[in-house]
Design an enzyme around this catalytic site. Structure first.
Site, mmCIF file in Angstrom:
data_model
loop_
_atom_site.group_PDB
_atom_site.id
_atom_site.type_symbol
_atom_site.label_atom_id
_atom_site.label_comp_id
_atom_site.label_asym_id
_atom_site.label_seq_id
_atom_site.Cartn_x
_atom_site.Cartn_y
_atom_site.Cartn_z
ATOM 1 N N ALA A 68 3.616 9.418 3.928
ATOM 2 C CA ALA A 68 3.908 9.214 5.354
ATOM 3 C C ALA A 68 3.428 10.379 6.210
ATOM 4 C CB ALA A 68 5.407 9.012 5.549
ATOM 5 N N GLU A 69 3.553 11.583 5.701
ATOM 6 C CA GLU A 69 3.216 12.769 6.485
ATOM 7 C C GLU A 69 1.712 13.000 6.610
ATOM 8 O OE1 GLU A 69 5.008 14.716 8.300
ATOM 9 O OE2 GLU A 69 7.044 14.261 7.673
ATOM 10 N N SER A 70 0.991 12.943 5.495
ATOM 11 C CA SER A 70 -0.416 13.346 5.527
ATOM 12 C C SER A 70 -1.362 12.432 4.772
ATOM 13 C CB SER A 70 -0.557 14.756 4.946
ATOM 14 O OG SER A 70 -0.295 14.726 3.549
ATOM 15 N N VAL B 32 7.230 10.837 1.048
ATOM 16 C CA VAL B 32 7.159 11.751 2.192
ATOM 17 C C VAL B 32 5.717 12.196 2.415
ATOM 18 C CG1 VAL B 32 7.825 14.053 3.030
ATOM 19 C CG2 VAL B 32 9.553 12.530 2.057
ATOM 20 N N TYR C 182 9.868 6.656 11.251
ATOM 21 C CA TYR C 182 9.515 7.510 10.119
ATOM 22 C C TYR C 182 10.431 7.227 8.919
ATOM 23 C CZ TYR C 182 9.053 11.753 7.316
ATOM 24 O OH TYR C 182 8.875 12.637 6.276
#
Length: 192
Positions: free
Chosen positions: A95-97, A92, A183
């Site tokens: 993928a997010e940051s 996560v 996502y």
């Protein structure tokens, strides 16, 4: 040259040849039909091809591997404390940051786990930019989503991206939003 731009969220930089071709194409299409054409002295503005959602406030140094190693102890400890697979949390965050603690999306999501301010407050995060608090809040939200969707990782990830209400609205299925579907695929790919 391309790697720093990718870390800032751009697909890639244009080569001088591609930029010149783009500028020429724009000037040719900007000419009106007819004999009385007055050439403009101002060069056309090149179009931005694509900007991703996550951007950094400060220059980013190091690779994803180095940034991952920096936050791994916090991630592992918090994931174990809350009963979430540490590899899912890593996926996560990647993928997010991409492990950037100072990342902020145009929508207002902040930090490593890209928490929205309301979600951060909901899970007791007082300083959204503090990596430890951000990870704690993000893992707590993941734990909540996993419980809400009976351990279904795909639905939990869809809820993390689009909100648990959107998943419920579509009958506990991944919402038909392109961004959410991509996502979920991307995080599952990182999760392995």
């Amino acid at each position: 040259m391309d790697q720093p731009l990718r870390e800032l969220g751009f697909e890639r930089s244009l080569s001088p040849w591609e930029l010149r071709r783009s500028l020429l194409r724009q000037t040719k299409t900007a000419r009106p039909a007819g004999r009385h054409y007055v050439k403009s002295t101002a060069p056309p503005v090149p179009k931005i091809r694509r900007i991703r959602a996550v951007t950094a406030h400060e220059p980013v140094s190091g690779t994803i591997k180095a940034r991952r190693a920096r936050f791994a102890p916090l991630i592992i400890a918090e994931a174990r404390r809350q009963g979430v697979d540490p590899n899912l949390v890593h996926a996560v965050i990647r993928a997010e940051s991409a492990y950037r603690p100072n990342a902020k999306s145009p929508a207002g999501a902040c930090g490593l786990m890209q928490l929205m301010p309301a979600t951060a407050r909901r899970f007791g995060v007082r300083d959204i930019w503090d990596p430890q608090q951000n990870i704690r809040g993000g893992v707590a939200y993941l734990r909540f989503l996993l419980d809400r969707f009976d351990g279904n990782i795909r639905l939990a990830l869809a809820g993390y991206n689009a909100g648990e209400g959107a998943v419920a609205k579509y009958g506990n299925r991944i919402p038909p939003y392109r961004e959410t579907r991509e996502y979920v695929r991307r995080v599952i790919g990182y999760f392995g």
